[in-house]
Structure formats: C-alpha cells, structure tokens
Design an enzyme around this catalytic site. Structure first.
Site, short mmCIF file in Angstrom:
data_model
loop_
_atom_site.label_atom_id
_atom_site.label_comp_id
_atom_site.label_asym_id
_atom_site.label_seq_id
_atom_site.Cartn_x
_atom_site.Cartn_y
_atom_site.Cartn_z
N VAL A 76 0.87 -1.17 0.00
CA VAL A 76 0.00 0.00 0.00
C VAL A 76 0.91 1.23 0.00
CG1 VAL A 76 -1.81 1.21 1.28
CG2 VAL A 76 -1.64 -1.27 1.42
N CYS A 77 0.66 2.17 -0.89
CA CYS A 77 1.51 3.35 -0.96
C CYS A 77 1.37 4.20 0.30
CB CYS A 77 1.15 4.20 -2.17
SG CYS A 77 1.98 5.79 -2.12
#
Lengths: 118, 133
Positions: A76-77
């Site tokens: 997940v960024c």
C-alpha cells in the site's frame, strides 16, 4: 509471465478491485507469477480491516489478505495511505505499507504491469 | 544507455483537477526518476490541460501542482511529449504549454515536445511497461 498489478480505486464503489482480484486468480491458475500488487490513490481503502460488509457479500479486504497469505507481496503506498487515514493499525494481515519505490521495482521487474482503475 | 535499463512510459489522460489521478501520478514520476529507468511522459486526451500555463486553483481550495512540472528537467525527466491532436482539439497551441525546465547550457526554457499519435504509438511499442494516470 511475471505480472504486477496496480489498483487505483476503492472497494465496492468501483469494480476495479474485484476485476483485479479475478484477474490475479485467473493468472495464477494459468501458471503466471505475480511479482506484486500495489494499491494507489483510493485503492488504499481496499485493505482496511475496519470494513464489515453484509455477510452475504464478498469481504474485499479479507480476500486480499488471503491472497497475501499465499506469499504474494501486497503493498500500500504510504503517501496515498497517510493522506486517507490508512495506517498500519487498520491494515489486514499479509499486506504492508511502503513507498513508491516498491511500485518502481515492480514496474522494472515485471514483464507486464496491469492497472485497474479509471 | 545499457540494455538493462527498462523503458517506462507514463501516459497522462485525465484533466488535472476534478480527480486526484494526475496529481498523485506526478508524485510517482518524481520518485521513479530517481531509479534506473528510462522514463518518458506523454500527455494526451484531457491530460493536455495539465500542461496549460496559468492555472489557478485558489478558488477550488486545492493546492495546485502546475509549478511542479517546472522541475521535470532538473529531475532528468526530459522525454516529455504532448499529443498534437489532443492539444489542437482543445484549442491549445504550443504557446499555452508551460515550461518544464531550462537548457543547462543556453538557459533557454524547455517545453514539452508536440508529436503526432503515430509517433506516440511507435514509442509505446518500445516500452517495457506503460503506466497511466
């Protein structure tokens, strides 16, 4: 073939997350390798354990977590996540928060990068 | 350039405001520029509006990001293109385009290069991966 998958949209509102999931399952069944899955934009909402859909509906974050348990790297960024209130405490298991450098490595190392979203 | 360096193209196809795709997509480009990849960026469809000079987001209450394009050349993002037809369809000309940096020697401002879709198609065929924002 070595594939990376990028998901740009949140769960339920948009079909992108479902399409990506089915694509990945089908690719694995065909013998392809999944180099990684990257959640960006509103896609970061797909892996919160706070979601609690009706029991007769699919549970999107649990589904991603189960896929992560098979050893696929799900990222997940961090920049997109922080902006939207997604932090380690609310993540399902088998998913990690990291930077855009991970997306870069997926784009470089995968034979194809497949994006789901508008 | 070494054979091992992968060619990665970004396409920008959405309008700059109204959704966050173009803004967060810009963050990806700046990060990826620090890695060993041969990066190019193509603005097409409504994405050409992102390159329009003189954007003002004050009344939207949103922090604009137009100025960030001015660091592209400093970040070694030099292969920046605009689809001619998309630009012309939207009543824009080269004069409307913002500057992405300046020439190291002459200090002349550098603008994105306007090219035809056939050239974009040829470049796409050479890419290792293409990402769209």
């Amino acid at each position: 073939m070595k594939l990376a998958v990028c998901i740009y949209e949140g769960p339920y509102n948009h079909e992108a997350s479902d399409s990506a999931y089915h694509f990945i399952k089908a690719a694995i069944d065909k013998g392809h390798e999944i180099r990684g899955i990257f959640f960006y934009h509103d896609g970061v909402y797909n892996v919160t354990k706070l979601m609690e859909p009706p029991q007769d509906d699919r549970h999107i974050s649990n589904r991603w977590s189960e896929l992560g348990a098979t050893g696929i790297d799900i990222v997940v960024c961090i920049a997109a996540a922080k902006r939207r209130g997604i932090v380690d405490d609310v993540l399902v298991d088998n998913v990690r928060i990291s930077g855009l450098g991970q997306l870069t490595m997926m784009a470089i190392e995968a034979d194809r990068m497949v994006t789901f979203g508008d | 350039m070494s054979e091992d360096i992968k060619k990665i193209m970004f396409t920008v196809r959405n309008a700059p405001h109204g959704t966050i795709y173009v803004y967060e997509g810009l963050e990806v480009k700046l990060i990826m520029a620090a890695y060993d990849a041969d990066i190019s960026v193509v603005f097409m469809d409504d994405g050409v509006y992102a390159l329009k000079q003189g954007q003002n987001t004050d009344e939207l209450g949103i922090k604009g990001f137009e100025k960030t394009y001015g660091v592209f050349v400093d970040y070694e993002i030099e292969n920046v293109y605009v689809d001619r037809k998309s630009m012309e369809d939207r009543g824009m000309t080269v004069d409307d385009l913002l500057v992405i940096g300046e020439d190291e020697d002459t200090e002349e401002p550098i603008k994105p290069k306007v090219i035809d879709s056939s050239e974009i198609a040829a470049m796409m065929a050479e890419q290792h991966n293409i990402m769209s924002f």
